[in-house]
Design a protein around this motif. Structure first.
Motif, PDB file in Angstrom:
ATOM      1  N   MET A 118      12.334  11.417   2.332  1.00  0.00           N
ATOM      2  CA  MET A 118      11.428  10.378   1.883  1.00  0.00           C
ATOM      3  C   MET A 118      10.174  10.979   1.259  1.00  0.00           C
ATOM      4  SD  MET A 118       9.458   8.849   5.177  1.00  0.00           S
ATOM      5  CE  MET A 118      10.878   7.868   5.580  1.00  0.00           C
ATOM      6  N   SER A 119       9.678  10.274   0.283  1.00  0.00           N
ATOM      7  CA  SER A 119       8.433  10.651  -0.365  1.00  0.00           C
ATOM      8  C   SER A 119       7.440   9.531  -0.133  1.00  0.00           C
ATOM      9  CB  SER A 119       8.666  10.870  -1.862  1.00  0.00           C
ATOM     10  OG  SER A 119       7.446  11.123  -2.520  1.00  0.00           O
ATOM     11  N   ILE A 120       6.435   9.780   0.708  1.00  0.00           N
ATOM     12  CA  ILE A 120       5.484   8.746   1.096  1.00  0.00           C
ATOM     13  C   ILE A 120       4.214   8.897   0.280  1.00  0.00           C
ATOM     14  CG2 ILE A 120       4.090   7.830   2.985  1.00  0.00           C
ATOM     15  CD1 ILE A 120       6.208   8.688   4.901  1.00  0.00           C
ATOM     16  N   GLU A 121       3.795   7.823  -0.314  1.00  0.00           N
ATOM     17  CA  GLU A 121       2.546   7.811  -1.052  1.00  0.00           C
ATOM     18  C   GLU A 121       1.616   6.785  -0.411  1.00  0.00           C
ATOM     19  OE1 GLU A 121       0.778   6.987  -5.555  1.00  0.00           O
ATOM     20  OE2 GLU A 121       2.944   7.093  -5.207  1.00  0.00           O
ATOM     21  N   LEU A 122       0.596   7.274   0.260  1.00  0.00           N
ATOM     22  CA  LEU A 122      -0.339   6.396   0.943  1.00  0.00           C
ATOM     23  C   LEU A 122      -1.355   5.834  -0.035  1.00  0.00           C
ATOM     24  CD1 LEU A 122      -1.084   8.540   4.125  1.00  0.00           C
ATOM     25  CD2 LEU A 122       0.593   6.723   3.890  1.00  0.00           C
ATOM     26  N   SER A 123      -1.988   4.766   0.367  1.00  0.00           N
ATOM     27  CA  SER A 123      -3.075   4.222  -0.434  1.00  0.00           C
ATOM     28  C   SER A 123      -4.247   5.193  -0.422  1.00  0.00           C
ATOM     29  CB  SER A 123      -3.519   2.871   0.132  1.00  0.00           C
ATOM     30  OG  SER A 123      -4.113   3.052   1.403  1.00  0.00           O
ATOM     31  N   ALA A 124      -5.195   4.987  -1.336  1.00  0.00           N
ATOM     32  CA  ALA A 124      -6.347   5.889  -1.430  1.00  0.00           C
ATOM     33  C   ALA A 124      -7.142   5.897  -0.129  1.00  0.00           C
ATOM     34  CB  ALA A 124      -7.234   5.483  -2.602  1.00  0.00           C
ATOM     35  N   GLN A 125      -7.312   4.717   0.471  1.00  0.00           N
ATOM     36  CA  GLN A 125      -8.079   4.638   1.718  1.00  0.00           C
ATOM     37  C   GLN A 125      -7.349   5.350   2.854  1.00  0.00           C
ATOM     38  OE1 GLN A 125      -8.776   0.660   3.084  1.00  0.00           O
ATOM     39  NE2 GLN A 125      -9.966   1.300   4.866  1.00  0.00           N
ATOM     40  N   ALA A 126      -6.030   5.088   2.983  1.00  0.00           N
ATOM     41  CA  ALA A 126      -5.264   5.746   4.039  1.00  0.00           C
ATOM     42  C   ALA A 126      -5.232   7.253   3.830  1.00  0.00           C
ATOM     43  CB  ALA A 126      -3.843   5.180   4.082  1.00  0.00           C
ATOM     44  N   ASP A 127      -5.186   7.679   2.573  1.00  0.00           N
ATOM     45  CA  ASP A 127      -5.171   9.105   2.277  1.00  0.00           C
ATOM     46  C   ASP A 127      -6.484   9.766   2.694  1.00  0.00           C
ATOM     47  OD1 ASP A 127      -3.519  11.212   0.939  1.00  0.00           O
ATOM     48  OD2 ASP A 127      -5.353  11.399  -0.245  1.00  0.00           O
TER      49      ASP A 127
ATOM     50  N   GLU B  62       0.800  -1.213   0.000  1.00  0.00           N
ATOM     51  CA  GLU B  62       0.000   0.000   0.000  1.00  0.00           C
ATOM     52  C   GLU B  62       0.838   1.270   0.000  1.00  0.00           C
ATOM     53  OE1 GLU B  62      -2.818   0.148   3.140  1.00  0.00           O
ATOM     54  OE2 GLU B  62      -4.160  -1.304   2.219  1.00  0.00           O
ATOM     55  N   ILE B  63       2.135   1.185   0.293  1.00  0.00           N
ATOM     56  CA  ILE B  63       2.935   2.379   0.484  1.00  0.00           C
ATOM     57  C   ILE B  63       4.173   2.313  -0.400  1.00  0.00           C
ATOM     58  CG2 ILE B  63       4.230   3.751   2.179  1.00  0.00           C
ATOM     59  CD1 ILE B  63       2.413   2.665   4.308  1.00  0.00           C
ATOM     60  N   HIS B  64       4.493   3.402  -1.060  1.00  0.00           N
ATOM     61  CA  HIS B  64       5.680   3.501  -1.891  1.00  0.00           C
ATOM     62  C   HIS B  64       6.587   4.550  -1.269  1.00  0.00           C
ATOM     63  CE1 HIS B  64       3.290   1.296  -4.817  1.00  0.00           C
ATOM     64  NE2 HIS B  64       2.338   2.189  -4.594  1.00  0.00           N
ATOM     65  N   VAL B  65       7.805   4.179  -0.957  1.00  0.00           N
ATOM     66  CA  VAL B  65       8.726   5.056  -0.257  1.00  0.00           C
ATOM     67  C   VAL B  65       9.991   5.212  -1.073  1.00  0.00           C
ATOM     68  CG1 VAL B  65       9.982   5.470   1.882  1.00  0.00           C
ATOM     69  CG2 VAL B  65       7.821   4.240   1.931  1.00  0.00           C
ATOM     70  N   GLU B  66      10.421   6.448  -1.269  1.00  0.00           N
ATOM     71  CA  GLU B  66      11.689   6.711  -1.936  1.00  0.00           C
ATOM     72  C   GLU B  66      12.687   7.137  -0.885  1.00  0.00           C
ATOM     73  OE1 GLU B  66      13.674   9.601  -5.323  1.00  0.00           O
ATOM     74  OE2 GLU B  66      11.512   9.481  -5.090  1.00  0.00           O
ATOM     75  N   VAL B  67      13.771   6.375  -0.728  1.00  0.00           N
ATOM     76  CA  VAL B  67      14.773   6.634   0.290  1.00  0.00           C
ATOM     77  C   VAL B  67      16.060   7.054  -0.386  1.00  0.00           C
ATOM     78  CG1 VAL B  67      16.044   5.680   2.231  1.00  0.00           C
ATOM     79  CG2 VAL B  67      13.720   4.930   1.794  1.00  0.00           C
ATOM     80  N   GLU B  68      16.568   8.217  -0.002  1.00  0.00           N
ATOM     81  CA  GLU B  68      17.824   8.704  -0.558  1.00  0.00           C
ATOM     82  C   GLU B  68      18.859   8.730   0.538  1.00  0.00           C
ATOM     83  OE1 GLU B  68      19.571  12.875  -2.271  1.00  0.00           O
ATOM     84  OE2 GLU B  68      17.557  12.268  -2.852  1.00  0.00           O
ATOM     85  N   ARG B  69      19.946   8.012   0.339  1.00  0.00           N
ATOM     86  CA  ARG B  69      21.001   7.952   1.340  1.00  0.00           C
ATOM     87  C   ARG B  69      21.742   9.278   1.393  1.00  0.00           C
ATOM     88  NH1 ARG B  69      19.944   3.370   4.272  1.00  0.00           N
ATOM     89  NH2 ARG B  69      19.281   1.744   2.870  1.00  0.00           N
TER      90      ARG B  69
END
Length: 710
Positions: free
Chosen positions: A392-401, A352-359
């Motif tokens: 981080m760039s967090i993209e929640l699911s439609a329901q969580a949003d 449900e969640i897409h996270v972009e992690v930059e070191r």
């Protein structure tokens, strides 16, 4: 007349099997007492009786009682009950009519409740079941007994019925809910029934049952619940109910009307538990939006490990701080090659969640270099350095949003009520949100409205909550200041927060020193853009000698002279400095006493009219001066004795005196409104020899603390 429900142990009796030979003596008590020659122990759901010579061999089950009747005799004041059981009759005699009626109604209730338990445990036709439920509810509502179990027992029976029969239609569900609605008006639903209500809210949010039946139930929960920790399903039911309201056509307008109904039409909410319960529901709902992401973290470093640099590859494994719920070969290969491409962003996907992690190795090295001890790092540093939260760039699911948007909007609504704002600010002061939420741009952007409302409120109890709860911890002031993870407006909110704090009792060296150490750059930038509050901050830094570095002082002066408002305030500062030097050079009297009833304006006018550089003894006793006069008192460099007896001088003034009047030796605070908060500031005045605190709000603990320092 109302009666208390008979409980196990409420009756102790002697029994005769035949009424004609009834000679028994009746013993009654609330708790079991010793009855010679034996003790009596009652079995669950049964009555145990005495015989004149001891116990009956077997207790009588409530379900075995065939009939209960009231008996009376002519010309004899006997208060008796007749119990018909298989094989005989039992007579009970009470001491009075009230006790007899209590026994009668209690036994009738017990007998009927076991009947309904048996009938509803094996349902055959749902038409009959629904009829029995209505009869059961009517019986509970019309019973003369007063006890929580009178209403709770039917609810538990229905709850068990629903949990054991999953093949009911939606219509059956709604019919049962409507049938038990009268019992819910004055009772919380049991846990299993709450779970059933939650399911109904999720599956049929537009059902009229939600509005007509659940609304008064949720209102009662919010008004009377004392601790959601003891009954978490009540909180979950409230949460699902609000989400169901949000699914209606009007959406948040319906939720807004509900919140207004909970507050009431007056300016003061009459129910003190509503706000804490609403905030608890909001916090739990917001946490649930990030819960899957939080739970997906595996082996991510703790805050202390981040501070100590233990997030390196040699100290932790695996390199990715997220546990994948559905591992794919591509992601495994990404993990294996991560050490070869440290600066390449890594995309980690859960269901449900897409996270972009930059070191960010530079930030890691900086944090590692700053390690001085094993103390817990502050939240901002962790958000800037932690591998799980950095950029981080967090993209929640439609329901969580949708859930996040709904409950952040409720927090906004709560902050609009003046009477709720102080308590809301206090509840949110510890920042009770997960760090994933604070690193989520959408969340912090939406929550900014609430922080702005705190910053605009003139009450100190509200805007003081922008600061951290205690030293070493971060507050909203740090999060929304330039460089903080939540700042997105080039410091506009930061300037508003500084303005309101400076206008209160935070115009102190400590506050200015913290700004100089951590936020001097943003302050100078905003001053360069003409922000009057920041111009005042820079002037105070120069006046109080906060800045030691000459180059930094010159840079501040150049910044002030670059704008009209800055140039004007800097010239005023220079004039005050010249006047102070002239005052010190000319000298003046060593003792001064102001007439009674003098005000702050009178004192300011007097001190500005002459030279008082040599003034050592000043008496303001029985005048009308307040803490505002401290701004003028701190400009008396030789002051050693100050008499403030019976004035309105308070804590804010004491803080200023403690920072500037380093030569003060004698201070009289008798009959002033000072409290422990201000008196503790005097502990830094090492030259103070005599301190009068009679008739103040001094506590015993503060007195002992001051004895150590003074």
């Amino acid at each position: 007349m109302r009666y208390k429900l008979l409980q196990e142990g409420d009756i102790q009796v002697c029994v005769i099997r035949h009424p004609r030979t009834f000679l028994s003596k009746i013993l009654t008590s609330k708790f079991l007492r010793r009855w010679e020659p034996h003790h009596l122990t009652l079995a669950d759901n049964s009555l145990a009786f005495f015989l004149p010579t001891g116990y009956m061999e077997n207790s009588i089950s409530y379900s075995a009682i065939e009939d209960v009747q009231l008996l009376s005799w002519e010309n004899a004041p006997k208060y008796c009950l007749q119990l018909t059981i298989p094989g005989g009759t039992v007579l009970l005699q009470a001491a009075n009519s009230y006790l007899r009626d209590q026994w009668f109604h209690s036994l009738q209730w017990k007998k009927k409740i076991y009947k309904y338990k048996k009938v509803l445990s094996n349902p055959s036709r749902w038409e009959v079941v629904l009829k029995e439920i209505r009869t059961l509810v009517d019986m509970a509502l019309t019973s003369p007994l007063q006890d929580d179990s009178i209403h709770q027992a039917p609810l538990e029976i229905v709850s068990k019925l629903l949990s054991e029969n999953n093949n009911l239609t939606t219509q059956d569900h709604e019919s049962i809910i409507v049938a038990i609605a009268p019992l819910l008006e004055n009772n919380h639903p049991p846990p299993d029934l709450c779970e059933f209500f939650c399911k109904h809210c999720r599956e049929r949010p537009r059902s009229m049952v939600v509005i007509e039946v659940f609304t008064p139930v949720v209102q009662r929960i919010l008004k009377h619940n004392m601790d959601f920790g003891k009954c978490p399903r009540l909180r979950l039911f409230t949460q699902e109910y609000i989400l169901a309201l949000n699914e209606l056509n009007a959406g948040m307008e319906v939720v807004k009307k509900f919140i207004h109904s909970m507050h009431g039409p007056t300016g003061q909410c009459p129910h003190p538990r509503v706000l804490p319960n609403l905030v608890a529901v909001c916090l739990a709902a917001i946490y649930s939006c990030y819960e899957e992401f939080i739970n997906s973290r595996d082996n991510s470093p703790s805050l202390k490990e981040i501070r100590n640099g233990c997030q390196q590859q040699c100290d932790r494994k695996p390199n990715l701080p997220l546990r994948l719920l559905h591992t794919s070969p591509d992601l495994v290969s990404q993990e294996a090659t991560l050490t070869e491409s440290r600066h390449k962003p890594v995309i980690v996907t859960s269901n449900e969640i897409h996270v972009e992690v930059e070191r960010n190795n530079t930030a890691n090295q900086k944090m590692t270099a700053n390690v001085g001890n094993g103390s817990e790092p502050n939240l901002i540093d962790c958000l800037m350095v932690s591998p799980t939260c950095s950029t981080m760039s967090i993209e929640l699911s439609a329901q969580a949003d949708r859930i996040l948007g709904c409950y952040v909007e409720i927090l906004k609504m709560l902050s609009d009520y003046d009477d709720w704002r102080p308590a809301l600010a206090s509840l949110l002061q510890p920042i009770p949100f997960p760090k994933e939420a604070l690193a989520h741009e959408k969340f912090t952007k939406e929550l900014k409205y609430v922080i702005q409302r705190f910053a605009e409120d003139p009450r100190q109890e509200v805007h003081s909550c922008l600061l951290s709860v205690r030293a070493g911890k971060d507050g909203w002031f740090q999060l929304y200041s330039p460089g903080g993870v939540a700042c997105d407006d080039d410091g506009e909110l930061f300037a508003s927060m500084v303005h309101i704090l400076m206008g209160s009792c935070y115009k102190t060296k400590k506050f200015l020193l913290s700004l100089a150490e951590n936020k001097l750059g943003p302050c100078m930038l905003l001053a360069l853009r003409g922000n009057q509050t920041m111009v005042e901050i820079l002037c105070l830094m120069l006046e109080y000698n906060i800045i030691d570095n000459n180059d930094t002082q010159l840079q501040i002066i150049s910044t002030l002279e670059s704008t009209d408002v800055g140039k004007r305030m800097y010239e005023q500062l220079c004039d005050r400095q010249r006047e102070l030097k002239e005052l010190q050079r000319k000298g003046g009297p060593t003792r001064l006493t102001l007439p009674s009833k003098s005000t702050d304006a009178d004192l300011a006018r007097l001190l500005s009219s002459g030279s008082f550089g040599n003034l050592e003894n000043l008496s303001l006793a029985f005048t009308n001066v307040t803490s505002a006069c401290a701004e003028h008192l701190i400009k008396l460099p030789s002051l050693k004795q100050l008499n403030l007896w019976s004035t309105q001088f308070g804590d804010a003034g004491l803080r200023l005196l403690s920072e500037h009047l380093t030569m003060l030796q004698v201070l009289n605070l008798c009959e002033t409104p000072v409290t422990d908060a201000g008196l503790l500031a005097l502990s830094s005045m090492k030259s103070l020899c005599s301190l009068n605190m009679n008739s103040t709000k001094l506590s015993a603990d503060t007195y002992e603390d001051l004895k150590v320092f003074l």
